[in-house]
Design a protein around this motif. Structure first.
Motif, mmCIF file in Angstrom:
data_model
loop_
_atom_site.group_PDB
_atom_site.id
_atom_site.type_symbol
_atom_site.label_atom_id
_atom_site.label_comp_id
_atom_site.label_asym_id
_atom_site.label_seq_id
_atom_site.Cartn_x
_atom_site.Cartn_y
_atom_site.Cartn_z
ATOM 1 N N GLU A 191 -3.685 17.993 -0.338
ATOM 2 C CA GLU A 191 -4.732 18.988 -0.596
ATOM 3 C C GLU A 191 -6.081 18.313 -0.433
ATOM 4 N N GLY A 192 -6.964 18.929 0.336
ATOM 5 C CA GLY A 192 -8.291 18.370 0.558
ATOM 6 C C GLY A 192 -8.459 17.857 1.968
ATOM 7 N N GLU A 193 -9.707 17.835 2.433
ATOM 8 C CA GLU A 193 -9.978 17.476 3.826
ATOM 9 C C GLU A 193 -9.933 15.977 4.090
ATOM 10 N N GLU A 194 -10.496 15.174 3.180
ATOM 11 C CA GLU A 194 -10.561 13.730 3.417
ATOM 12 C C GLU A 194 -10.502 12.978 2.093
ATOM 13 N N ALA A 195 -9.983 11.754 2.180
ATOM 14 C CA ALA A 195 -10.011 10.836 1.045
ATOM 15 C C ALA A 195 -10.280 9.441 1.593
ATOM 16 N N ILE A 196 -10.777 8.581 0.734
ATOM 17 C CA ILE A 196 -11.032 7.195 1.136
ATOM 18 C C ILE A 196 -10.307 6.273 0.166
ATOM 19 N N ILE A 197 -9.625 5.291 0.737
ATOM 20 C CA ILE A 197 -8.896 4.296 -0.048
ATOM 21 C C ILE A 197 -9.690 3.006 0.016
ATOM 22 N N GLU A 198 -9.946 2.403 -1.138
ATOM 23 C CA GLU A 198 -10.789 1.210 -1.191
ATOM 24 C C GLU A 198 -10.150 0.145 -2.067
ATOM 25 N N SER A 199 -10.568 -1.089 -1.837
ATOM 26 C CA SER A 199 -10.127 -2.209 -2.657
ATOM 27 C C SER A 199 -11.151 -2.468 -3.750
ATOM 28 N N PRO A 200 -10.744 -2.496 -5.010
ATOM 29 C CA PRO A 200 -11.708 -2.793 -6.085
ATOM 30 C C PRO A 200 -12.256 -4.210 -6.011
ATOM 31 N N THR A 201 -11.585 -5.074 -5.242
ATOM 32 C CA THR A 201 -12.041 -6.451 -5.082
ATOM 33 C C THR A 201 -12.457 -6.763 -3.643
ATOM 34 N N ASP A 202 -12.674 -5.727 -2.849
ATOM 35 C CA ASP A 202 -13.119 -5.878 -1.450
ATOM 36 C C ASP A 202 -12.156 -6.713 -0.606
ATOM 37 N N ASN A 203 -10.864 -6.558 -0.856
ATOM 38 C CA ASN A 203 -9.872 -7.318 -0.086
ATOM 39 C C ASN A 203 -9.523 -6.662 1.238
ATOM 40 N N PHE A 204 -9.868 -5.401 1.421
ATOM 41 C CA PHE A 204 -9.657 -4.747 2.701
ATOM 42 C C PHE A 204 -10.800 -3.761 2.949
ATOM 43 N N GLU A 205 -10.979 -3.392 4.211
ATOM 44 C CA GLU A 205 -12.022 -2.448 4.570
ATOM 45 C C GLU A 205 -11.662 -1.049 4.077
ATOM 46 N N PRO A 206 -12.645 -0.244 3.698
ATOM 47 C CA PRO A 206 -12.346 1.133 3.285
ATOM 48 C C PRO A 206 -11.547 1.871 4.358
ATOM 49 N N PHE A 207 -10.611 2.694 3.910
ATOM 50 C CA PHE A 207 -9.648 3.337 4.809
ATOM 51 C C PHE A 207 -9.685 4.839 4.563
ATOM 52 N N ILE A 208 -9.950 5.613 5.599
ATOM 53 C CA ILE A 208 -10.122 7.058 5.472
ATOM 54 C C ILE A 208 -8.868 7.781 5.961
ATOM 55 N N VAL A 209 -8.424 8.764 5.183
ATOM 56 C CA VAL A 209 -7.301 9.608 5.596
ATOM 57 C C VAL A 209 -7.730 11.065 5.529
ATOM 58 N N HIS A 210 -7.021 11.892 6.298
ATOM 59 C CA HIS A 210 -7.321 13.314 6.394
ATOM 60 C C HIS A 210 -6.134 14.142 5.908
ATOM 61 N N TYR A 211 -6.388 15.425 5.753
ATOM 62 C CA TYR A 211 -5.357 16.337 5.255
ATOM 63 C C TYR A 211 -4.061 16.199 6.042
ATOM 64 N N ALA A 212 -2.950 16.090 5.316
ATOM 65 C CA ALA A 212 -1.579 16.043 5.847
ATOM 66 C C ALA A 212 -1.211 14.707 6.474
ATOM 67 N N GLU A 213 -2.089 13.726 6.439
ATOM 68 C CA GLU A 213 -1.755 12.419 6.999
ATOM 69 C C GLU A 213 -0.982 11.574 5.979
ATOM 70 N N THR A 214 0.058 10.917 6.469
ATOM 71 C CA THR A 214 0.829 9.978 5.657
ATOM 72 C C THR A 214 0.261 8.577 5.846
ATOM 73 N N PHE A 215 0.197 7.807 4.778
ATOM 74 C CA PHE A 215 -0.297 6.438 4.887
ATOM 75 C C PHE A 215 0.466 5.532 3.934
ATOM 76 N N PHE A 216 0.379 4.227 4.210
ATOM 77 C CA PHE A 216 1.158 3.213 3.506
ATOM 78 C C PHE A 216 0.229 2.245 2.782
ATOM 79 N N ILE A 217 0.646 1.835 1.596
ATOM 80 C CA ILE A 217 -0.028 0.769 0.850
ATOM 81 C C ILE A 217 0.996 -0.340 0.638
ATOM 82 N N PRO A 218 0.881 -1.467 1.338
ATOM 83 C CA PRO A 218 1.833 -2.565 1.111
ATOM 84 C C PRO A 218 1.792 -3.034 -0.341
ATOM 85 N N GLU A 219 2.937 -3.459 -0.857
ATOM 86 C CA GLU A 219 2.968 -3.951 -2.229
ATOM 87 C C GLU A 219 2.020 -5.123 -2.420
ATOM 88 N N ASN A 220 1.832 -5.886 -1.350
ATOM 89 C CA ASN A 220 0.955 -7.051 -1.367
ATOM 90 C C ASN A 220 -0.495 -6.696 -1.709
#
Length: 582
Positions: free
Chosen positions: A527-556
């Motif tokens: 639900e929703g048009e866009e979301a952004i995934i971020e690292s609280p410790t700046d370990n990765f670049e911000p990552f943008i996803v859109h409605y209905a997109e599947t994405f992965f977060i490695p356990e690492n």
């Protein structure tokens, strides 16, 4: 307007990311590597995954190098007929199902022919020797090793077009399902075992997915790329496929070809089937996503998940679109012991239907009705599949209304199917091929052939105690509030206790914080048009996803945040999150 990204890329960082595109540039690079070697004779090796276009590589790369000796490793393997005899127990006579092979690639090579090839190589005192084909690395030690890879989806397309037969076979015109079965149960298994052994040996990876448009990266850059991916969120490359029951929803939301009659499936979260697009400066490389699982299973899956599943990715997300389409086949999946004893799999296809969208008349069939006579039901199924009468599904199977954001849980052994006008996000365990169709509503496949049914398997696994009352109490919208704050609601939505996947739904209007807690996470923005995934410790670049997109977060990754972004800022959005219970 759709903002769904059909071609997600991962930009690989680093100054030494060497990449080449086109046979001319690739040939020049290989020539330099050969010339840098001080030996009087040089062995260039192109080890290939089954399905690579040999003639293209031969004409585009090998012959222009003017080698003194060319050996095609496939010529050293046993004949297709001999191999068929060796794997017959795995192939079975069934059109769809086989038994998982534990064969090693080396078993299919004739020792006498291999010895003769090695003797021929030893006779070359000075010059260039090229060995290419499936299992080339089994023949001798190379000075330069190229691994030619391609995606499993591309192999399937070549099967369908009749361009490609199975390895060592000339069965170009054979039923596509039978070619796929041989690939799935046998060829891809021994090819993957062989590939795993070569990760640290290869000097170059050759992407052979697009005809006459090869891309190549150095082995060092390739391994660096895979190492980077398990430190950040990522998406795989989705693919879309028509079907007899397919719908119209994905055309609009995923911006697909409007001229196609329908789209039934989308695989947007299946590493065994999907690819990764890796961007090395100006060159985009496509590699099978399963390679990431093979190379970095602990970092990707988590230590405990790896301990349980090895180098298999256990969670699958895909779409089933019946909006303005038709019902899926009435079906059931095997119990764990049944899939182990009959097909050689470790675990079974437990699943669920998350209703991403639905029309007012949408329905889901789930579980048997109260006091069903199983002998009578299967007698009617047999008559229906013999064409004597249509099967009256609603006499035996529950039919429930389906609404947007409903969640139907489907542990193995539960009879089920999606009705018309559902847009299903299917969240399940990975063994996706093991569907026992019981009734297909008098349809034939897109190939004009009757779609295969497996009543004899189905009647051995249906759980008759999963009747109306049990299903209503255990399998429909088992919503449990986990967290309720002003801007964030977290809910447990399943799956059933028999299933190893936990799903959580999050509704939020501001930033939320998440921990991987020992398992890879697979998510979809429901639900929703866009979301952004971020690292609280700046370990990765911000990552943008859109409605209905599947994405992965490695356990690492360990910890990450999600918040509404762009046109969704200030609004409440929703994600469904799946992980392995550890």
């Amino acid at each position: 307007m759709s903002n769904y990204d059909k071609f997600p890329e991962i930009r690989i960082l680093g100054k030494e990311n060497s990449a080449w595109q086109g046979y001319k540039d690739i040939q020049n690079e290989i020539s330099k590597s050969i010339n840098d070697i001080q030996n009087s004779n040089v062995v260039l090796m192109v080890d290939c995954y089954p399905g690579v276009r040999y003639q293209e590589i031969l004409e585009g790369l090998i012959l222009p190098l003017r080698p003194d000796l060319i050996i095609h490793s496939d010529d050293l393997a046993f004949s297709g007929e001999k191999i068929t005899e060796m794997i017959q127990r795995n192939l079975t006579d069934d059109r769809v199902f086989g038994v998982m092979s534990s064969h090693k690639l080396s078993e299919f090579f004739d020792p006498t022919l291999v010895d003769n090839a090695r003797a021929s190589i030893a006779k070359i005192e000075s010059g260039l020797i090229v060995v290419y084909g499936v299992g080339a690395r089994l023949i001798c030690n190379p000075n330069v090793l190229i691994y030619a890879d391609l995606a499993r989806w591309e192999i399937q397309q070549r099967y369908r077009s009749k361009e490609l037969g199975n390895w060592k076979m000339k069965n170009f015109d054979e039923d596509t399902l039978r070619k796929y079965k041989r690939g799935y149960f046998v060829e891809w298994r021994f090819a993957d075992r062989h590939k795993k052994e070569l990760f640290t040996e290869i000097d170059y990876l050759l992407d052979t997915n697009e005809k006459n448009d090869p891309k190549m990266i150095s082995g060092h850059a390739y391994l660096n790329g895979l190492q980077q991916i398990v430190t950040q969120p990522f998406r795989v490359v989705p693919y879309f496929d028509p079907g007899v029951w397919g719908g119209q929803w994905m055309k609009e939301v995923c911006n697909l070809d409007r001229n196609q009659e329908n789209f039934a499936w989308s695989f947007d979260g299946v590493p065994e089937e999907n690819s990764l697009y890796l961007r090395y400066n100006d060159v985009k490389i496509e590699v099978p996503a399963i390679n990431l699982v093979f190379r970095h299973p602990v970092e990707l899956l988590g230590d405990k998940v790896h301990a349980r599943f090895g180098t298999e990715f256990p969670i699958r997300f895909d779409f089933l679109d019946t909006v303005e389409g038709q019902k899926l086949s009435l079906q059931v999946h095997p119990l764990t012991e049944y899939i182990q004893e009959n097909f050689g799999m470790h675990y079974t296809q437990d699943e669920s239907y998350y209703i991403l969208d639905a029309k007012e008349d949408a329905t889901v069939y789930l579980g048997v009705k109260e006091n069903v006579n199983k002998e009578e039901m299967f007698e009617d199924l047999r008559k229906a599949n013999e064409g004597l009468e249509s099967f009256r599904a609603e006499k035996y199977v529950n039919k429930f209304p389906a609404r947007k954001h409903d969640h139907f849980l489907i542990p193995a052994g539960t009879i089920h199917c999606s009705g018309e006008n559902c847009m299903v996000l299917e969240i399940s365990a990975t063994p996706y091929i093991f569907t026992f169709k019981l009734w297909d509503w008098d349809r034939v496949g897109l190939d004009g052939l009757p779609r295969p049914v497996h009543i004899e398997h189905g009647e051995k696994v249906i759980q008759w105690n999963r009747d109306t009352k049990w299903v209503e109490e255990n399998l429909i919208n088992r919503i449990e509030a986990i967290k309720e704050e002003e801007h964030w609601i977290e809910e447990r939505t399943g799956l059933h206790e028999r299933e190893f996947i936990e799903t959580r739904r999050h509704w939020f209007s501001k930033m939320t914080s998440h921990q991987t807690n020992g398992s890879v996470h697979v998510l979809n923005l429901v639900e929703g048009e866009e979301a952004i995934i971020e690292s609280p410790t700046d370990n990765f670049e911000p990552f943008i996803v859109h409605y209905a997109e599947t994405f992965f977060i490695p356990e690492n990754v360990k910890e990450y945040t999600i918040r509404p972004y762009g046109r969704a800022e200030g609004k409440t959005i929703g994600v469904i999150q799946a992980f392995v219970r550890v």
